[in-house]
Write a protein that holds these residues in place. Structure first.
Motif, PDB file in Angstrom:
ATOM      1  N   LEU A 113      -1.387  -8.288  -7.291  1.00  0.00           N
ATOM      2  CA  LEU A 113      -0.697  -8.057  -6.020  1.00  0.00           C
ATOM      3  C   LEU A 113       0.232  -6.855  -6.133  1.00  0.00           C
ATOM      4  CD1 LEU A 113       0.329  -8.685  -3.175  1.00  0.00           C
ATOM      5  CD2 LEU A 113       1.781 -10.488  -4.171  1.00  0.00           C
ATOM      6  N   ASP A 114      -0.005  -5.844  -5.316  1.00  0.00           N
ATOM      7  CA  ASP A 114       0.844  -4.650  -5.254  1.00  0.00           C
ATOM      8  C   ASP A 114       1.554  -4.599  -3.913  1.00  0.00           C
ATOM      9  OD1 ASP A 114      -0.010  -3.736  -7.780  1.00  0.00           O
ATOM     10  OD2 ASP A 114      -1.803  -2.832  -6.888  1.00  0.00           O
ATOM     11  N   VAL A 115       2.857  -4.334  -3.945  1.00  0.00           N
ATOM     12  CA  VAL A 115       3.667  -4.283  -2.727  1.00  0.00           C
ATOM     13  C   VAL A 115       4.214  -2.876  -2.542  1.00  0.00           C
ATOM     14  CG1 VAL A 115       5.653  -5.243  -1.505  1.00  0.00           C
ATOM     15  CG2 VAL A 115       4.292  -6.718  -3.005  1.00  0.00           C
ATOM     16  N   TYR A 116       3.936  -2.307  -1.373  1.00  0.00           N
ATOM     17  CA  TYR A 116       4.404  -0.968  -1.031  1.00  0.00           C
ATOM     18  C   TYR A 116       5.383  -1.053   0.134  1.00  0.00           C
ATOM     19  CZ  TYR A 116       0.793   1.137  -3.970  1.00  0.00           C
ATOM     20  OH  TYR A 116       0.005   1.525  -5.025  1.00  0.00           O
ATOM     21  N   GLY A 117       6.077   0.034   0.381  1.00  0.00           N
ATOM     22  CA  GLY A 117       7.096   0.053   1.420  1.00  0.00           C
ATOM     23  C   GLY A 117       8.438  -0.340   0.841  1.00  0.00           C
ATOM     24  N   LEU A 118       9.434  -0.499   1.697  1.00  0.00           N
ATOM     25  CA  LEU A 118      10.782  -0.835   1.242  1.00  0.00           C
ATOM     26  C   LEU A 118      10.857  -2.223   0.617  1.00  0.00           C
ATOM     27  CD1 LEU A 118      12.934   0.589   4.190  1.00  0.00           C
ATOM     28  CD2 LEU A 118      12.349   1.669   2.002  1.00  0.00           C
ATOM     29  N   CYS A 119       9.864  -3.081   0.898  1.00  0.00           N
ATOM     30  CA  CYS A 119       9.841  -4.423   0.298  1.00  0.00           C
ATOM     31  C   CYS A 119       9.193  -4.409  -1.081  1.00  0.00           C
ATOM     32  CB  CYS A 119       9.103  -5.400   1.208  1.00  0.00           C
ATOM     33  SG  CYS A 119       9.817  -5.570   2.853  1.00  0.00           S
ATOM     34  N   GLY A 120       8.718  -3.253  -1.523  1.00  0.00           N
ATOM     35  CA  GLY A 120       8.052  -3.157  -2.812  1.00  0.00           C
ATOM     36  C   GLY A 120       8.956  -2.648  -3.906  1.00  0.00           C
ATOM     37  N   ASP A 121       8.349  -2.029  -4.881  1.00  0.00           N
ATOM     38  CA  ASP A 121       9.083  -1.544  -6.043  1.00  0.00           C
ATOM     39  C   ASP A 121       9.373  -0.048  -5.948  1.00  0.00           C
ATOM     40  OD1 ASP A 121       8.924  -4.103  -7.173  1.00  0.00           O
ATOM     41  OD2 ASP A 121       6.909  -3.678  -7.934  1.00  0.00           O
ATOM     42  N   GLY A 122       9.718   0.382  -4.754  1.00  0.00           N
ATOM     43  CA  GLY A 122      10.036   1.795  -4.556  1.00  0.00           C
ATOM     44  C   GLY A 122       8.830   2.662  -4.286  1.00  0.00           C
ATOM     45  N   LYS A 123       7.639   2.060  -4.166  1.00  0.00           N
ATOM     46  CA  LYS A 123       6.427   2.827  -3.888  1.00  0.00           C
ATOM     47  C   LYS A 123       6.256   2.933  -2.373  1.00  0.00           C
ATOM     48  CE  LYS A 123       4.362  -0.250  -6.358  1.00  0.00           C
ATOM     49  NZ  LYS A 123       3.380  -1.103  -7.084  1.00  0.00           N
ATOM     50  N   THR A 124       6.590   4.084  -1.825  1.00  0.00           N
ATOM     51  CA  THR A 124       6.540   4.268  -0.376  1.00  0.00           C
ATOM     52  C   THR A 124       5.662   5.459  -0.020  1.00  0.00           C
ATOM     53  OG1 THR A 124       8.520   5.672  -0.422  1.00  0.00           O
ATOM     54  CG2 THR A 124       8.852   3.301  -0.076  1.00  0.00           C
ATOM     55  N   PHE A 125       5.429   5.626   1.281  1.00  0.00           N
ATOM     56  CA  PHE A 125       4.641   6.738   1.791  1.00  0.00           C
ATOM     57  C   PHE A 125       5.538   7.653   2.609  1.00  0.00           C
ATOM     58  CE2 PHE A 125       1.898   3.021   1.381  1.00  0.00           C
ATOM     59  CZ  PHE A 125       0.851   3.525   0.631  1.00  0.00           C
ATOM     60  N   THR A 126       5.223   8.939   2.593  1.00  0.00           N
ATOM     61  CA  THR A 126       5.977   9.863   3.433  1.00  0.00           C
ATOM     62  C   THR A 126       5.768   9.488   4.888  1.00  0.00           C
ATOM     63  OG1 THR A 126       4.111  11.415   3.445  1.00  0.00           O
ATOM     64  CG2 THR A 126       5.820  11.744   1.779  1.00  0.00           C
ATOM     65  N   GLN A 127       6.811   9.667   5.686  1.00  0.00           N
ATOM     66  CA  GLN A 127       6.772   9.230   7.073  1.00  0.00           C
ATOM     67  C   GLN A 127       6.198  10.322   7.973  1.00  0.00           C
ATOM     68  OE1 GLN A 127      10.492   7.580   8.315  1.00  0.00           O
ATOM     69  NE2 GLN A 127      10.604   6.173   6.605  1.00  0.00           N
ATOM     70  N   ASP A 128       4.949  10.643   7.731  1.00  0.00           N
ATOM     71  CA  ASP A 128       4.244  11.600   8.571  1.00  0.00           C
ATOM     72  C   ASP A 128       2.771  11.220   8.596  1.00  0.00           C
ATOM     73  OD1 ASP A 128       3.299  12.367   6.065  1.00  0.00           O
ATOM     74  OD2 ASP A 128       4.575  14.132   5.955  1.00  0.00           O
ATOM     75  N   ARG A 129       1.978  11.997   9.320  1.00  0.00           N
ATOM     76  CA  ARG A 129       0.565  11.651   9.455  1.00  0.00           C
ATOM     77  C   ARG A 129      -0.133  11.629   8.105  1.00  0.00           C
ATOM     78  NH1 ARG A 129      -2.519  11.206  13.753  1.00  0.00           N
ATOM     79  NH2 ARG A 129      -0.930  12.143  15.092  1.00  0.00           N
ATOM     80  N   SER A 130       0.274  12.532   7.218  1.00  0.00           N
ATOM     81  CA  SER A 130      -0.325  12.553   5.890  1.00  0.00           C
ATOM     82  C   SER A 130      -0.037  11.250   5.144  1.00  0.00           C
ATOM     83  CB  SER A 130       0.211  13.745   5.096  1.00  0.00           C
ATOM     84  OG  SER A 130      -0.264  13.715   3.772  1.00  0.00           O
ATOM     85  N   GLY A 131       1.204  10.780   5.246  1.00  0.00           N
ATOM     86  CA  GLY A 131       1.559   9.523   4.599  1.00  0.00           C
ATOM     87  C   GLY A 131       0.803   8.347   5.178  1.00  0.00           C
ATOM     88  N   TYR A 132       0.616   8.364   6.513  1.00  0.00           N
ATOM     89  CA  TYR A 132      -0.147   7.310   7.179  1.00  0.00           C
ATOM     90  C   TYR A 132      -1.589   7.297   6.679  1.00  0.00           C
ATOM     91  CZ  TYR A 132      -2.617   4.965  11.016  1.00  0.00           C
ATOM     92  OH  TYR A 132      -3.436   4.142  11.746  1.00  0.00           O
ATOM     93  N   ASN A 133      -2.204   8.471   6.571  1.00  0.00           N
ATOM     94  CA  ASN A 133      -3.581   8.560   6.071  1.00  0.00           C
ATOM     95  C   ASN A 133      -3.676   8.121   4.613  1.00  0.00           C
ATOM     96  OD1 ASN A 133      -4.499   9.509   8.548  1.00  0.00           O
ATOM     97  ND2 ASN A 133      -4.254  11.658   7.984  1.00  0.00           N
ATOM     98  N   ASN A 134      -2.678   8.514   3.823  1.00  0.00           N
ATOM     99  CA  ASN A 134      -2.679   8.118   2.412  1.00  0.00           C
ATOM    100  C   ASN A 134      -2.566   6.601   2.267  1.00  0.00           C
ATOM    101  OD1 ASN A 134      -2.834  10.782   1.595  1.00  0.00           O
ATOM    102  ND2 ASN A 134      -0.625  11.008   1.321  1.00  0.00           N
ATOM    103  N   MET A 135      -1.767   5.994   3.137  1.00  0.00           N
ATOM    104  CA  MET A 135      -1.614   4.547   3.097  1.00  0.00           C
ATOM    105  C   MET A 135      -2.952   3.862   3.347  1.00  0.00           C
ATOM    106  SD  MET A 135       0.645   2.025   5.566  1.00  0.00           S
ATOM    107  CE  MET A 135      -0.498   2.243   6.939  1.00  0.00           C
ATOM    108  N   ASN A 136      -3.663   4.322   4.369  1.00  0.00           N
ATOM    109  CA  ASN A 136      -4.941   3.695   4.703  1.00  0.00           C
ATOM    110  C   ASN A 136      -5.997   3.936   3.634  1.00  0.00           C
ATOM    111  OD1 ASN A 136      -4.763   2.353   7.453  1.00  0.00           O
ATOM    112  ND2 ASN A 136      -3.874   4.340   7.909  1.00  0.00           N
TER     113      ASN A 136
END
Length: 393
Positions: free
Chosen positions: A222-245
């Protein structure tokens, strides 16, 4: 047809809503332009206004889902808090948390104008987190537009036909061979992306379930991303959204955990986009199993409440992880034909309703009753910050 004139500036503002990160572009429009008003008045089309300041990209996208020249060819959509006479519009949509009854727009209106109350948020979040009391809302609005199926204008976060259509844009076909290739490319186990770790009761409840899963026999996968995770987040732009998916697609399971519990029809992008659209099996918590079954493909999801405890759920996820045949069965809906023609939703539905006069502009005399008091008791109880995680199973 989208009307935008005199684009003088464009601000790129990073925003996030739930697990989706995106860019919203704000166009500074000269709304008072005489030429613009004249053109608008001369158009023999239904005119809809989204009356609000800046809205998050995901909200605008959901509002305009399916709004195109094919389904809504006789409609014009304008966005913004206009300063000229709004009597020119046939329908005006008001975002739930941006309603100001002292605004002159509520004092002067046409008899046949439709005022639409819109909310993408769950009932307890509207009432408790946003503190919307709905005092003095009687006989102000004509229609509701929400994710709930009892709304006048249904605005779901997703539908099966739209998901299949989007999948076919990515894959040549939804065949057995395509499915085998997609599943074989998955190298990871379970993923959850979230940044609301406890702002609402539902968020606290789901956080507890994730923490229990982390301590279970599937904790290692189980890997948790975002602020509820271990500091692994995505940039808040379209590139970050695409990377997340792209990252989500490499996993077998997505924790489609809502921030509200047993709220009617509250099934968001966590289920539709983060999971089904990314060809990941959703593990669902929040909506009732019955609500999900009403809109979801058969055998397409795993519901947390089908298990006696976290250990049993973890055992089942381990079983599916090790059994490709059983795992693939959760995608049998890919191979089934989509029956029927999808009805228009959201703004396109509003447009067709106005044109067909299916809903005459009668007023809603008790919006508080419609949205709050007709909600599931469990939804309101847990939304009141009175909860016990042991009652979830």
């Amino acid at each position: 047809m989208f009307v935008r004139l005199s684009m003088r500036k464009m601000f790129v503002i990073p925003l996030s809503l739930s697990t989706v990160f995106c860019i919203y572009c704000l166009y500074d429009i000269t709304w008072g332009s005489t030429a613009f008003i004249s053109r608008l008045k001369s158009e023999n089309k239904t005119k809809i206004l989204i009356y609000s300041e800046i809205l998050p990209y995901i909200v605008r996208r959901r509002l305009k889902a399916g709004f195109n020249s094919k389904q809504c060819s006789n409609c014009i959509l304008v966005e913004g808090k206009v300063t000229y006479d709004t009597l020119v519009f046939d329908a005006i949509v008001f975002m739930f948390n941006r309603v100001d009854l002292s605004d002159p727009i509520f004092q002067r209106r046409r008899d046949d104008q439709l005022y639409v109350w819109y909310s993408p948020e769950s009932t307890p979040n509207v009432r408790n987190y946003h503190n919307i009391s709905m005092e003095n809302y009687d006989d102000v609005f004509n229609l509701t537009m929400t994710y709930r199926r009892d709304s006048d204008v249904f605005n779901p976060y997703g539908t099966l036909p739209s998901i299949k259509s989007s999948l076919l844009e990515e894959h040549v076909s939804l065949s057995r061979d395509t499915l085998d290739k997609v599943v074989s490319d998955k190298k990871n186990g379970i993923i959850w992306v979230a940044s609301n770790c406890g702002l609402t009761s539902g968020a606290k409840m789901r956080m507890k379930i994730v923490e229990d899963l982390k301590r279970s026999q599937v904790g290692w996968m189980l890997d948790v991303y975002g602020l509820c995770g271990d500091g692994k987040t995505f940039t808040q732009d379209r590139s970050g959204y695409n990377n997340m998916n792209e990252l989500i697609k490499s996993y077998k399971f997505y924790l489609a955990f809502e921030n509200s519990y047993h709220c009617r029809d509250y099934i968001t992008e966590k289920f539709w986009e983060n999971s089904l659209l990314n060809a990941v099996v959703p593990v669902v918590w929040g909506p009732t199993r019955e609500d999900v079954m009403t809109v979801a493909p058969p055998h397409s999801f795993i519901h947390v409440e089908d298990f006696e405890n976290i250990s049993d759920l973890a055992d089942y996820l381990l079983y599916l992880d090790r059994n490709d045949t059983a795992y693939r069965e959760y995608f049998n809906w890919w191979l089934e034909p989509t029956e029927g023609i999808e009805e228009p939703v959201a703004l396109c539905k509003l447009c067709s309703m106005y044109e067909s006069k299916k809903r005459q502009p009668g007023s809603i005399n008790n919006l508080k009753h419609l949205f709050y008091e007709r909600e599931n008791e469990e939804c309101l109880m847990y939304g009141n910050n009175v909860y016990n995680i042991s009652n979830v199973f």
